[in-house]
Design an enzyme around this catalytic site. Structure first.
Site, mmCIF file in Angstrom:
data_model
loop_
_atom_site.group_PDB
_atom_site.id
_atom_site.type_symbol
_atom_site.label_atom_id
_atom_site.label_comp_id
_atom_site.label_asym_id
_atom_site.label_seq_id
_atom_site.Cartn_x
_atom_site.Cartn_y
_atom_site.Cartn_z
ATOM 1 N N ASP A 72 -1.996 -4.687 -2.931
ATOM 2 C CA ASP A 72 -3.034 -3.747 -3.315
ATOM 3 C C ASP A 72 -2.659 -2.401 -2.700
ATOM 4 O OD1 ASP A 72 -5.537 -2.755 -4.290
ATOM 5 O OD2 ASP A 72 -6.386 -2.982 -2.294
ATOM 6 N N SER A 73 -3.427 -1.366 -3.051
ATOM 7 C CA SER A 73 -3.173 -0.060 -2.443
ATOM 8 C C SER A 73 -3.638 -0.012 -0.986
ATOM 9 C CB SER A 73 -3.904 1.019 -3.242
ATOM 10 O OG SER A 73 -5.289 0.742 -3.243
ATOM 11 N N CYS A 83 -5.285 -5.759 -7.372
ATOM 12 C CA CYS A 83 -5.681 -4.359 -7.503
ATOM 13 C C CYS A 83 -6.080 -4.134 -8.955
ATOM 14 C CB CYS A 83 -4.494 -3.472 -7.132
ATOM 15 S SG CYS A 83 -4.775 -1.710 -7.435
ATOM 16 N N GLU A 126 -11.888 2.493 2.710
ATOM 17 C CA GLU A 126 -10.699 2.684 3.549
ATOM 18 C C GLU A 126 -11.054 3.390 4.866
ATOM 19 O OE1 GLU A 126 -7.422 1.709 3.224
ATOM 20 O OE2 GLU A 126 -7.992 0.508 1.492
ATOM 21 N N CYS A 185 -12.722 -3.125 -9.225
ATOM 22 C CA CYS A 185 -11.800 -2.693 -8.170
ATOM 23 C C CYS A 185 -11.969 -3.666 -7.011
ATOM 24 C CB CYS A 185 -12.156 -1.283 -7.726
ATOM 25 S SG CYS A 185 -11.295 -0.744 -6.241
ATOM 26 N N HIS A 245 -11.579 -3.335 -3.977
ATOM 27 C CA HIS A 245 -12.210 -2.798 -2.758
ATOM 28 C C HIS A 245 -13.737 -2.987 -2.770
ATOM 29 C CE1 HIS A 245 -8.454 -0.679 -1.923
ATOM 30 N NE2 HIS A 245 -8.955 -0.187 -0.803
#
Ligand code: DGL
Length: 258
Positions: A6-7, A69, A148, A180, A182
């Protein structure tokens, strides 16, 4: 051994589920924390990043890759599947299937990054299963930076949820795809803005799909973490989310070398 990328932190939602479903499997996680967010970037850049992420995991000997992701799954999956020598599992189809099975009023909402919403991939996957479903979409570009930076609850995520989710609430959709990976980290805030709505966790659905595809395998259940920025920053947030102390366990790599 399964590779997951993932990012940043979002793919941990898939890792957590894979580890729970198949505890003996060896896992390698890569979070591209030096280049997060992906969701505001061009298609070309997302494909380039995704190929490097996959190349790193392949260099470690993985025999399947989970693209944990939404942005990469909706934007770069055909390209990855064309070029990679191992099975590649994305988050779109598993989540679409779960949402279509869950909705009662045939109205599904999808939230994700700007790249994900721009791609139209969730609409295509849902309509391939049931053309009669009404779909409402919304990009929420502030959610990834919030996660994040550790803003998982409190006033700032609450206001962001109010701002982005108003249209979804007014649509009357009974099911929401967290497009997403996240977003499950701020699920409490999202739930409060959309009471009574069934939430589909894309990372967890992809994990279930992976285990159906490759089966439960017996390894020593080793989990290794790699990032492209400061491992200590990643470890602090990841430990909170996984409920396990990851200090000193994440390693830094130079992703541009892959
Ligand atoms: N977890 C990624 C996703 O599912 C975040 C994308 C980003 O870095 O913007 O889309």
């Amino acid at each position: 051994m399964i590779g997951i990328f993932d990012s940043g932190l979002g793919g941990l939602t898939a890792l957590k589920e894979i580890h729970a479903l198949t505890p003996g499997e060896n896992l390698i996680y890569f979070g591209d924390t030096g280049r997060v967010p992906y969701g505001t970037r061009s298609v070309e850049t997302i494909i380039r990043y995704a190929k490097q992420d996959a190349a790193f995991l392949l260099s470690k000997g993985v025999d399947a890759i989970v693209v944990a992701c939404g942005t990469v799954s909706t934007t770069a999956l055909p390209e990855l599947r064309k070029t990679l020598p191992v099975p590649v599992i994305g988050v779109v189809e598993p989540a679409a299937e779960a949402a279509v099975a869950a909705t009662k009023n045939k109205k599904i909402a999808v939230i994700g990054t700007t790249a994900t919403v721009r791609s139209g991939a969730f609409e295509r996957a849902i309509h391939a299963l049931d053309e009669g479903i009404e779909i409402v979409t919304q990009d929420c570009p502030l959610f990834v930076p919030l996660v994040e930076n550790g803003f998982l609850d409190g006033e700032i995520p609450r206001l962001s949820c109010e701002f982005y989710l108003k249209k979804i609430r007014e649509s009357g959709a009974d099911t929401l795809i967290l497009g997403c990976t996240h977003y499950p980290l701020i699920a409490d805030c999202i739930r409060r803005a959309l009471p009574g709505v069934t939430m589909i966790n894309t990372g967890a659905e992809a994990a279930r799909h992976l285990v159906k595809t490759v089966g439960r395998r017996e390894g020593c259940g080793e989990v290794r973490y790699f990032v492209s920025d400061d491992p200590a920053l990643f470890a602090a947030s990841a430990s909170l989310f996984l409920g396990e102390d990851l200090r000193g366990r994440a390693e830094k790599i130079v992703i541009e070398n892959y």
